[in-house]
Design an enzyme around this catalytic site. Structure first.
Site, PDB file in Angstrom:
ATOM      1  N   TYR A  51      41.352  31.236  62.291  1.00  0.00           N
ATOM      2  CA  TYR A  51      41.792  30.350  61.018  1.00  0.00           C
ATOM      3  C   TYR A  51      43.141  31.239  61.031  1.00  0.00           C
ATOM      4  O   TYR A  51      43.333  32.813  61.071  1.00  0.00           O
ATOM      5  CB  TYR A  51      40.863  30.932  59.830  1.00  0.00           C
ATOM      6  CG  TYR A  51      41.730  31.008  58.580  1.00  0.00           C
ATOM      7  CD1 TYR A  51      41.864  29.119  58.284  1.00  0.00           C
ATOM      8  CD2 TYR A  51      42.175  31.463  57.450  1.00  0.00           C
ATOM      9  CE1 TYR A  51      42.190  28.696  56.521  1.00  0.00           C
ATOM     10  CE2 TYR A  51      42.720  31.478  56.162  1.00  0.00           C
ATOM     11  CZ  TYR A  51      42.560  29.864  55.831  1.00  0.00           C
ATOM     12  OH  TYR A  51      43.287  29.515  54.943  1.00  0.00           O
ATOM     13  N   HIS A  81      54.104  25.687  50.430  1.00  0.00           N
ATOM     14  CA  HIS A  81      54.403  26.292  49.790  1.00  0.00           C
ATOM     15  C   HIS A  81      55.119  26.801  48.175  1.00  0.00           C
ATOM     16  O   HIS A  81      54.684  27.364  47.639  1.00  0.00           O
ATOM     17  CB  HIS A  81      52.909  27.409  49.852  1.00  0.00           C
ATOM     18  CG  HIS A  81      51.496  27.162  50.526  1.00  0.00           C
ATOM     19  ND1 HIS A  81      50.954  26.151  51.661  1.00  0.00           N
ATOM     20  CD2 HIS A  81      50.668  27.611  50.104  1.00  0.00           C
ATOM     21  CE1 HIS A  81      50.290  26.019  51.853  1.00  0.00           C
ATOM     22  NE2 HIS A  81      49.866  26.893  51.087  1.00  0.00           N
ATOM     23  N   ASN A 193      50.046  35.215  52.140  1.00  0.00           N
ATOM     24  CA  ASN A 193      48.693  35.448  51.640  1.00  0.00           C
ATOM     25  C   ASN A 193      49.175  36.950  50.681  1.00  0.00           C
ATOM     26  O   ASN A 193      49.440  37.587  51.393  1.00  0.00           O
ATOM     27  CB  ASN A 193      47.793  36.096  52.344  1.00  0.00           C
ATOM     28  CG  ASN A 193      46.548  34.570  52.508  1.00  0.00           C
ATOM     29  OD1 ASN A 193      45.563  34.244  53.631  1.00  0.00           O
ATOM     30  ND2 ASN A 193      46.466  33.475  51.819  1.00  0.00           N
ATOM     31  N   TYR A 278      43.891  56.018   8.474  1.00  0.00           N
ATOM     32  CA  TYR A 278      43.635  56.337   9.922  1.00  0.00           C
ATOM     33  C   TYR A 278      44.293  56.048  10.920  1.00  0.00           C
ATOM     34  O   TYR A 278      44.130  57.010  12.062  1.00  0.00           O
ATOM     35  CB  TYR A 278      42.125  54.451  10.476  1.00  0.00           C
ATOM     36  CG  TYR A 278      41.193  55.023  10.371  1.00  0.00           C
ATOM     37  CD1 TYR A 278      40.577  55.793   9.221  1.00  0.00           C
ATOM     38  CD2 TYR A 278      40.206  53.946  10.125  1.00  0.00           C
ATOM     39  CE1 TYR A 278      39.470  56.371   8.819  1.00  0.00           C
ATOM     40  CE2 TYR A 278      39.015  54.171   9.671  1.00  0.00           C
ATOM     41  CZ  TYR A 278      38.243  55.496   9.298  1.00  0.00           C
ATOM     42  OH  TYR A 278      36.937  55.486   8.640  1.00  0.00           O
ATOM     43  N   ARG A 281      45.601  59.768  10.905  1.00  0.00           N
ATOM     44  CA  ARG A 281      44.161  60.812  11.276  1.00  0.00           C
ATOM     45  C   ARG A 281      43.949  60.151  12.321  1.00  0.00           C
ATOM     46  O   ARG A 281      43.136  61.740  12.934  1.00  0.00           O
ATOM     47  CB  ARG A 281      43.228  60.540   9.929  1.00  0.00           C
ATOM     48  CG  ARG A 281      42.694  61.591  10.489  1.00  0.00           C
ATOM     49  CD  ARG A 281      41.049  62.074   9.277  1.00  0.00           C
ATOM     50  NE  ARG A 281      40.617  60.989   7.914  1.00  0.00           N
ATOM     51  CZ  ARG A 281      40.146  60.160   7.783  1.00  0.00           C
ATOM     52  NH1 ARG A 281      39.050  60.378   8.562  1.00  0.00           N
ATOM     53  NH2 ARG A 281      40.658  59.233   6.665  1.00  0.00           N
ATOM     54  N   PHE A 327      43.146  39.200  49.394  1.00  0.00           N
ATOM     55  CA  PHE A 327      43.905  38.111  48.831  1.00  0.00           C
ATOM     56  C   PHE A 327      43.685  38.509  47.684  1.00  0.00           C
ATOM     57  O   PHE A 327      44.653  37.428  46.557  1.00  0.00           O
ATOM     58  CB  PHE A 327      44.363  37.113  49.670  1.00  0.00           C
ATOM     59  CG  PHE A 327      43.295  36.252  49.751  1.00  0.00           C
ATOM     60  CD1 PHE A 327      41.673  35.320  48.724  1.00  0.00           C
ATOM     61  CD2 PHE A 327      42.587  35.877  50.918  1.00  0.00           C
ATOM     62  CE1 PHE A 327      41.042  34.597  49.518  1.00  0.00           C
ATOM     63  CE2 PHE A 327      41.392  34.786  51.502  1.00  0.00           C
ATOM     64  CZ  PHE A 327      41.187  34.965  50.377  1.00  0.00           C
ATOM     65  N   GLU A 413      38.828  27.429  47.254  1.00  0.00           N
ATOM     66  CA  GLU A 413      38.858  28.578  45.967  1.00  0.00           C
ATOM     67  C   GLU A 413      38.414  28.151  45.030  1.00  0.00           C
ATOM     68  O   GLU A 413      39.738  27.874  44.218  1.00  0.00           O
ATOM     69  CB  GLU A 413      40.806  28.871  46.545  1.00  0.00           C
ATOM     70  CG  GLU A 413      40.942  28.641  48.348  1.00  0.00           C
ATOM     71  CD  GLU A 413      42.398  28.909  48.479  1.00  0.00           C
ATOM     72  OE1 GLU A 413      43.252  28.488  47.516  1.00  0.00           O
ATOM     73  OE2 GLU A 413      42.530  28.130  49.258  1.00  0.00           O
TER      74      GLU A 413
END
Length: 501
Positions: A51, A81, A193, A278, A281, A327, A413
């Site tokens: 791959y 990409h 990646n 608060y 405090r 990844f 994915e």
């Protein structure tokens, strides 16, 4: 700065982000990097499908690629990409992201040649910064789009900034005396990646959040004196009985900051108030919890910064290449959400202290809205409203991102982390918080000055003096936005914390 992958500390990464400087990948990494590259080259020439080496990507992983097409495969991967949108990542963040990618590749499990590492190092040191759109990653299968824009500049495509000017990637490399790389088997995939975009953004958010905690301790102590609050809730035994480290640390710091305050000593006896609200405090409990969360996130991000997060990974010792899922940015997503929650809560309790100081029914005799002539003047009335707006915005931004997911890449994915925008939002949240803290510092200084002739502690007076170098006491109403901006810059720079030392 020599980077030894697997052992780089957060303080080094903060310097790289804030100040830049020259970086060098530890030369001891080269044999391991080259050994992994040799295994990839062997796989690319073989018949077995591996791959990302001689196959397509994602849902196309079943498509075998001929050896003569592996260079084209990697180049096409990068170009296809480059789908980022939105504003460009800041240059300091881009530098940090590239440094993280260099560290990951230097671990010798990604299968890239040493010259790929050398080019990233050369670009960082020469100031060739790829233009990286900030939106487009879902934080799984790597920060694909942002890292592809980085890789595009490395092959002479895309856009880059060099010496303050944006130009083509090839032109920027040429002007810097660098040569584009021709990607070999797996090298494009190794570059895109990984979690380096998400991690860089989360680290920047972490560093500013750490600064915010330090500011909060100083400014909260100043507000406590302005409101004539009690220091009894800071007593060490209270916090040791609970045992949380952050709570103990915050109480100790605030005790030390307020030590010697005449204002504090003036109301130990015969004070009609039994307990403070608060926001006064419970400061150690709230800020301390935020501090503990930030520390936990810091640990996660230091591990991730030194991690190998691409796929597949080259196991040199075993002589094989294996697919996995490093990844996936789930750890970064959780860390970013934790930081976001801490930022929101630091701002929320700080805003309540601002509201306390401007309210004449709660401020223990401070002038309404901290102006010496109320009615004709509105003082800090609308500055407090601004802090309310910023607090509310941060509450919305703090909603978790990591719990969201949507399938991508034709359901290959099918679970993603959303770490990228979860981390990227932290910068906006920190800017909001800095402005809240700036207004609180201005109000607190004004409130302490209204207690004259009683004086605050020596350390807190130095904080007021530092503020007054830039921002004068508010008498008559004036155009306040520049004062808030100036004080925000002091907060972000750490100048007020430094003055308190």
């Amino acid at each position: 700065m020599i980077l030894t992958p697997g052992a780089v500390r957060l303080d080094t990464l903060e310097v790289i982000w804030r100040d830049g400087g020259q970086i060098t990948l530890d030369p001891a990494c080269q044999p391991g990097v080259e050994a992994a590259a040799a295994l990839v080259a062997k796989a690319a020439a073989g018949q077995d499908a591996v791959y990302g080496v001689n196959t397509g990507f994602g849902k196309l992983a079943s498509r075998k690629i001929a050896p003569e097409d592996t260079q084209t495969l990697q180049r096409n991967l990068i170009l296809s990409h480059c789908c980022g949108v939105g504003e460009a990542l800041s240059l300091p963040l881009t530098r940090l992201m590239m440094t993280l990618k260099l560290m990951s590749l230097g671990r010798g499990a990604s299968g890239v040649r040493w010259e790929v590492c050398a080019l990233i190092e050369g670009m960082v040191n020469a100031g060739v910064m790829p233009v990286i759109p900030a939106q487009g990653s879902v934080g799984a299968s790597g920060d694909l789009a942002p890292l592809a824009h980085m890789a595009a500049a490395m092959i002479g495509e895309g856009r880059a900034v060099y010496q303050g000017e944006e130009m083509s990637g090839s032109q920027a490399l040429s002007r810097a005396g660098l040569t584009p790389v021709v990607l070999g088997p797996k090298e494009g995939l190794a570059l895109i990646n990984g979690t380096q975009f998400s991690t860089a953004c989360a680290l920047a958010g972490l560093f500013d959040a750490q600064n915010a905690v330090r500011n909060a301790m100083v400014i909260a102590a100043l507000s406590t004196d302005a409101i004539m609050g009690s220091t009894a809730p800071l007593v060490a035994d209270i916090h040791s009985l609970r045992g949380h480290a952050g709570q103990i640390d915050v109480a100790e710091a605030m005790r030390d900051l307020m030590e010697g305050s005449e204002i504090r000593e003036s109301h130990r006896e015969d004070d009609t108030r039994v307990q403070d609200p608060y926001c006064i405090r419970c400061q150690p409990q709230v800020l301390g919890a935020a501090w503990d969360v930030i520390r936990q996130a810091a640990h996660t991000l230091e591990v991730e910064a030194n991690a190998v997060t691409d796929n597949p990974l080259v196991l040199v010792g075993e002589g094989r290449i294996v697919s996995g899922g490093n990844f996936h940015a789930e750890p970064v997503g959780f860390a970013a959400d934790m930081i976001a929650l801490a930022i929101a809560e630091i701002g929320a309790i700080g805003q309540r202290r601002v509201a306390l100081m401007v309210d004449p029914t709660l401020s223990h005799d401070l002038p309404p809205f901290l102006t010496p002539d109320p009615g004709l003047n509105s003082g800090f009335m609308i500055a407090e409203v601004t802090t309310a707006a910023l607090m509310s915005e941060n509450k919305h931004l703090a909603n978790p991102c990591v719990t969201d997911s949507t399938p991508t890449s034709a359901n290959q994915e099918d679970h993603v982390s959303m770490a990228a925008h979860g981390a990227y939002r932290l910068a906006r949240m920190n800017r909001n918080l800095s402005a809240i803290q700036a207004v609180e510092a201005m109000c607190a200084a004004q409130g302490v000055e209204a207690r004259a002739p009683l004086a605050t502690s020596a350390r807190l007076q130095r904080v007021i003096d530092r503020l007054r170098q830039e921002v004068p006491t508010l008498g008559k109403d004036r155009y306040l936005a520049p004062d808030i901006e100036t004080t925000t810059a002091l907060v972000r720079s750490g100048a007020l914390v430094e003055a308190a030392q």
